[in-house]
Design an enzyme around this catalytic site. Structure first.
Site, short mmCIF file in Angstrom:
data_model
loop_
_atom_site.label_atom_id
_atom_site.label_comp_id
_atom_site.label_asym_id
_atom_site.label_seq_id
_atom_site.Cartn_x
_atom_site.Cartn_y
_atom_site.Cartn_z
N ASP A 8 26.50 41.57 45.49
CA ASP A 8 25.32 41.23 44.68
C ASP A 8 24.84 39.86 45.16
OD1 ASP A 8 27.07 39.40 43.58
OD2 ASP A 8 26.88 40.11 41.51
N HIS A 9 23.90 39.26 44.42
CA HIS A 9 23.35 37.96 44.82
C HIS A 9 24.43 36.87 44.85
CE1 HIS A 9 23.01 38.74 40.54
NE2 HIS A 9 23.22 37.44 40.34
N CYS A 65 31.22 40.04 44.72
CA CYS A 65 30.33 39.58 43.65
C CYS A 65 30.71 38.13 43.37
CB CYS A 65 30.42 40.48 42.43
SG CYS A 65 32.07 40.67 41.73
N GLY A 66 30.41 37.62 42.19
CA GLY A 66 30.74 36.22 41.91
C GLY A 66 32.24 35.98 41.87
N THR A 67 32.95 36.89 41.22
CA THR A 67 34.39 36.73 41.03
C THR A 67 35.24 37.77 41.77
OG1 THR A 67 34.23 38.18 39.12
CG2 THR A 67 34.10 35.80 38.69
N GLY A 68 34.62 38.87 42.17
CA GLY A 68 35.37 40.01 42.71
C GLY A 68 35.80 40.97 41.60
N GLY A 70 33.91 42.30 38.79
CA GLY A 70 32.97 43.39 38.48
C GLY A 70 33.01 44.46 39.55
N ARG A 132 59.03 53.56 48.01
CA ARG A 132 59.02 53.49 46.54
C ARG A 132 57.62 53.25 45.99
NH1 ARG A 132 60.22 48.44 48.34
NH2 ARG A 132 59.54 46.62 47.13
N HIS A 133 56.76 52.66 46.81
CA HIS A 133 55.39 52.38 46.35
C HIS A 133 54.57 53.66 46.23
CE1 HIS A 133 56.46 48.26 46.79
NE2 HIS A 133 56.73 48.43 48.07
#
Ligand code: RB5
Length: 150
Positions: A8-9, A65-68, A70, A132-133
């Protein structure tokens, strides 16, 4: 490997840095927007990039995005997508080795470009360990299947 990129922006500047870096390194990528000087909803651009992974046009996605956060929320709504926000070296490594991340989400307002590129390199280079993962990812897939409404 072909990487779908979207932002995003708030993530545009960092996305451009990642795009230029891939260009220099010869890593194939496709930018799904947004463009410069737009204010957009991250949801719309995250979805476009993820659709390209689901259709096989791209192999993995990097969403910014701004934080990752969203972008991770959007991406994880799609069946088969394992989106992981990333903020340090350890997370960049284990999101691949333990979680088989196929979508990295980054925060354009919290990560300088050099740090973000370092995490991107780790994410691209680290192999999934399975073992195991895989048992745990299989359980997530069962939950996904049970709750899937077409
Ligand atoms: C946009 O202002 C911001 O909310 C968005 O980029 C993102 O951080 C959401 O998770």
């Amino acid at each position: 490997m072909k990487i779908a990129l979207a932002s995003d922006h708030a993530g545009f500047g960092l996305k451009k840095g990642v795009f230029d870096y891939f260009d220099q390194k010869g890593i194939e990528c496709k930018d799904f927007g947004c463009g410069p000087d737009e204010r957009v909803d991250y949801v719309d651009y995250g979805e476009k990039a993820i659709q390209s992974v689901l259709s096989g046009v791209c192999d993995r996605a990097i969403l910014i995005c701004g934080t990752g956060l969203g972008m991770a929320m959007v991406a994880n709504k799609f069946k088969g997508i394992r989106a992981t926000p990333c903020w340090d070296e350890y997370v960049a490594e284990v999101c691949r080795s333990h979680n088989d991340s196929n979508c990295l989400t980054l925060g354009g307002r919290i990560l300088p470009l050099d740090e973000a590129l370092h995490y991107v390199d780790i994410w691209l280079e680290t192999e999934y360990e399975a073992g195991r993962h895989q048992t745990r990812l299989d359980k997530i897939a069962i939950i996904e299947e049970k709750n899937f409404k077409p």
